[in-house]
Design a protein around this motif. Structure first.
Motif, PDB file in Angstrom:
ATOM      1  N   SER A  25       0.808  -1.226   0.000  1.00  0.00           N
ATOM      2  CA  SER A  25       0.000   0.000   0.000  1.00  0.00           C
ATOM      3  C   SER A  25       0.839   1.274   0.000  1.00  0.00           C
ATOM      4  N   GLY A  26       2.164   1.137   0.174  1.00  0.00           N
ATOM      5  CA  GLY A  26       3.038   2.314   0.098  1.00  0.00           C
ATOM      6  C   GLY A  26       3.584   2.773   1.436  1.00  0.00           C
ATOM      7  N   LYS A  27       3.389   1.992   2.484  1.00  0.00           N
ATOM      8  CA  LYS A  27       3.813   2.393   3.829  1.00  0.00           C
ATOM      9  C   LYS A  27       5.330   2.586   3.912  1.00  0.00           C
ATOM     10  N   SER A  28       6.069   1.579   3.442  1.00  0.00           N
ATOM     11  CA  SER A  28       7.536   1.685   3.510  1.00  0.00           C
ATOM     12  C   SER A  28       8.036   2.828   2.629  1.00  0.00           C
ATOM     13  N   THR A  29       7.455   2.949   1.460  1.00  0.00           N
ATOM     14  CA  THR A  29       7.883   4.019   0.553  1.00  0.00           C
ATOM     15  C   THR A  29       7.660   5.379   1.205  1.00  0.00           C
ATOM     16  N   PHE A  30       6.534   5.529   1.879  1.00  0.00           N
ATOM     17  CA  PHE A  30       6.278   6.811   2.539  1.00  0.00           C
ATOM     18  C   PHE A  30       7.335   7.087   3.614  1.00  0.00           C
ATOM     19  N   LEU A  31       7.629   6.084   4.443  1.00  0.00           N
ATOM     20  CA  LEU A  31       8.668   6.285   5.470  1.00  0.00           C
ATOM     21  C   LEU A  31       9.994   6.648   4.815  1.00  0.00           C
ATOM     22  N   ARG A  32      10.312   5.970   3.728  1.00  0.00           N
ATOM     23  CA  ARG A  32      11.601   6.207   3.075  1.00  0.00           C
ATOM     24  C   ARG A  32      11.658   7.592   2.432  1.00  0.00           C
ATOM     25  N   CYS A  33      10.501   8.125   2.050  1.00  0.00           N
ATOM     26  CA  CYS A  33      10.480   9.499   1.532  1.00  0.00           C
ATOM     27  C   CYS A  33      10.746  10.503   2.660  1.00  0.00           C
ATOM     28  N   ILE A  34      10.300  10.176   3.866  1.00  0.00           N
ATOM     29  CA  ILE A  34      10.473  11.125   4.986  1.00  0.00           C
ATOM     30  C   ILE A  34      11.952  11.395   5.240  1.00  0.00           C
ATOM     31  N   ASN A  35      12.803  10.393   5.046  1.00  0.00           N
ATOM     32  CA  ASN A  35      14.231  10.701   5.232  1.00  0.00           C
ATOM     33  C   ASN A  35      15.015  10.689   3.908  1.00  0.00           C
ATOM     34  N   HIS A  36      14.247  10.793   2.828  1.00  0.00           N
ATOM     35  CA  HIS A  36      14.825  10.945   1.491  1.00  0.00           C
ATOM     36  C   HIS A  36      15.714   9.765   1.082  1.00  0.00           C
ATOM     37  N   LEU A  37      15.368   8.584   1.573  1.00  0.00           N
ATOM     38  CA  LEU A  37      15.961   7.382   0.986  1.00  0.00           C
ATOM     39  C   LEU A  37      15.309   7.164  -0.379  1.00  0.00           C
ATOM     40  N   GLU A  38      14.106   7.738  -0.556  1.00  0.00           N
ATOM     41  CA  GLU A  38      13.464   7.811  -1.872  1.00  0.00           C
ATOM     42  C   GLU A  38      13.203   9.282  -2.188  1.00  0.00           C
ATOM     43  N   SER A  39      13.376   9.650  -3.433  1.00  0.00           N
ATOM     44  CA  SER A  39      12.997  10.995  -3.849  1.00  0.00           C
ATOM     45  C   SER A  39      11.480  11.012  -4.063  1.00  0.00           C
ATOM     46  N   VAL A  40      10.878  12.194  -4.014  1.00  0.00           N
ATOM     47  CA  VAL A  40       9.447  12.278  -4.307  1.00  0.00           C
ATOM     48  C   VAL A  40       9.277  12.896  -5.696  1.00  0.00           C
ATOM     49  N   ASP A  41       8.143  12.593  -6.337  1.00  0.00           N
ATOM     50  CA  ASP A  41       7.895  13.134  -7.674  1.00  0.00           C
ATOM     51  C   ASP A  41       7.137  14.448  -7.612  1.00  0.00           C
ATOM     52  N   ALA A  42       6.325  14.594  -6.583  1.00  0.00           N
ATOM     53  CA  ALA A  42       5.552  15.829  -6.425  1.00  0.00           C
ATOM     54  C   ALA A  42       5.234  16.006  -4.952  1.00  0.00           C
ATOM     55  N   GLY A  43       4.961  17.235  -4.582  1.00  0.00           N
ATOM     56  CA  GLY A  43       4.653  17.526  -3.190  1.00  0.00           C
ATOM     57  C   GLY A  43       5.903  17.901  -2.414  1.00  0.00           C
ATOM     58  N   ARG A  44       5.715  18.104  -1.138  1.00  0.00           N
ATOM     59  CA  ARG A  44       6.810  18.539  -0.268  1.00  0.00           C
ATOM     60  C   ARG A  44       6.749  17.766   1.039  1.00  0.00           C
ATOM     61  N   LEU A  45       7.920  17.515   1.575  1.00  0.00           N
ATOM     62  CA  LEU A  45       8.002  16.892   2.895  1.00  0.00           C
ATOM     63  C   LEU A  45       8.894  17.758   3.769  1.00  0.00           C
ATOM     64  N   TYR A  46       8.372  18.157   4.897  1.00  0.00           N
ATOM     65  CA  TYR A  46       9.169  18.939   5.840  1.00  0.00           C
ATOM     66  C   TYR A  46       9.341  18.141   7.121  1.00  0.00           C
TER      67      TYR A  46
END
Ligand SMILES: Nc1ncnc2c1ncn2[C@@H]1O[C@H](COP(=O)(O)OP(=O)(O)O)[C@@H](O)[C@H]1O
Ligand SMILES: [Mg+2]
Length: 274
Positions: free
Chosen positions: A62-83
């Motif tokens: 469902s994307g749970k791990s990907t979301f966590l990995r975006c929070i510390n930029h282990l994955e880049s995001v395509d759109a939006g912002r994470l602070y």
């Protein structure tokens, strides 16, 4: 990171301590992420306040791990912002454009964000204590003496005061996971991310790890916890998010989401796991 490169326009964060105290610890704004044609995160928006424990549940994929990995930029995001703590993660904004940070700059941001994985990822050739003191010495330039003192304290905190000189292979899975938690804490993170930290453990070892996480929550740590432990989510979580197919289907207090789910997809998922 300087305020100029990472200020959240929504909250107008300045770099001062007082201003930071009022911004969320995590502020995800319409975060989207695809792998090829597979859109894994579809405009995820959520906030985690300071000291909050947010649990995230949802089916596999469902994307749970990907979301966590975006929070510390282990994955880049395509759109939006994470602070995180008011700092834009992974990018520098110039005008309307975002420029991805250099690896060394992203690593710098990541220092403040602890992550604990399903499969502990300890260094096998290092003792428990050596695992815990490695990053403070190498990354933060802490003296060996100070790192050992702090590492010893942290191992005691996770119930492993007697196992400091043991190698991972001499420890149970639950003990290894507690070393991994101590290792993350050794960097004095302001945020801790847990990705199914007990999923790989034998059932009888889960409790000790959850106890450590409960103590950490009580101490005021801000935590995002992907978990299938509904008892933990209900007891320790301040908020609960149900993800499915890359969207947040439902979010609220654990009591409401677990006890009175509003969406069919949530009901169907909970009927399988509760
Ligand atoms: N590095 C990757 N490359 C390609 N696809 C990926 C990658 N990481 C995850 N995915 C895909 O993204 C989707 C969500 O995965 P994930 O975030 O791991 O879900 P969850 O943690 O909820 O099980 C899955 O379809 C998975 O196959
Ligand atoms: Mg996962």
């Amino acid at each position: 990171m300087s305020g100029a490169t990472g200020t959240n326009p929504a909250t107008g964060t300045a770099g001062t301590t007082e201003a930071r105290a009022s911004v969320p610890m995590v502020d995800a704004v319409s975060v989207s992420k695809s792998f090829g044609s597979n859109e894994v995160l579809k405009s995820i928006t959520l906030r985690v306040q300071r000291g909050e424990v947010m649990c995230v549940i949802g089916p596999s994929g469902s994307g749970k791990s990907t979301f966590l990995r975006c929070i510390n930029h282990l994955e880049s995001v395509d759109a939006g912002r994470l602070y995180v703590d008011g700092d834009l993660i992974g990018y520098r904004q110039k005008g309307d454009r975002l420029y991805e940070l250099k690896a060394s700059e992203a690593a710098q941001q990541r220092r403040d964000i602890g992550m604990v994985f399903q499969h502990f990822n300890l260094f096998p050739h290092m003792t428990a204590l050596e695992n815990v003191i490695e990053a403070p010495i190498r990354v933060n330039g802490m003296s060996k003496q100070a790192a050992v003192a702090r590492g010893t304290e942290l191992l005691a905190r996770v119930g492993l005061g007697q196992q400091a000189s043991h190698y991972p292979s001499q420890l149970s899975g639950g003990q290894q996971q507690r070393v991994a938690i101590a290792r993350a804490l050794a960097m004095d993170p302001k945020l801790m991310l847990f990705d199914e930290p007990t999923s790989a453990l034998d059932p009888e070892l889960v409790g000790d790890v959850l106890d450590v996480m409960r103590e950490l929550a009580t101490s005021g740590m801000t935590m995002v916890v992907v978990t299938h432990e509904m008892g933990f989510a209900r007891e320790v979580g301040d908020s609960l998010v149900f993800m499915d197919g890359g969207v947040i289907v439902e979010a609220g207090t654990p009591r409401d989401v677990l006890g009175n789910p509003q969406h069919e997809r949530t009901k169907a998922f909970l009927s399988k796991v509760l």
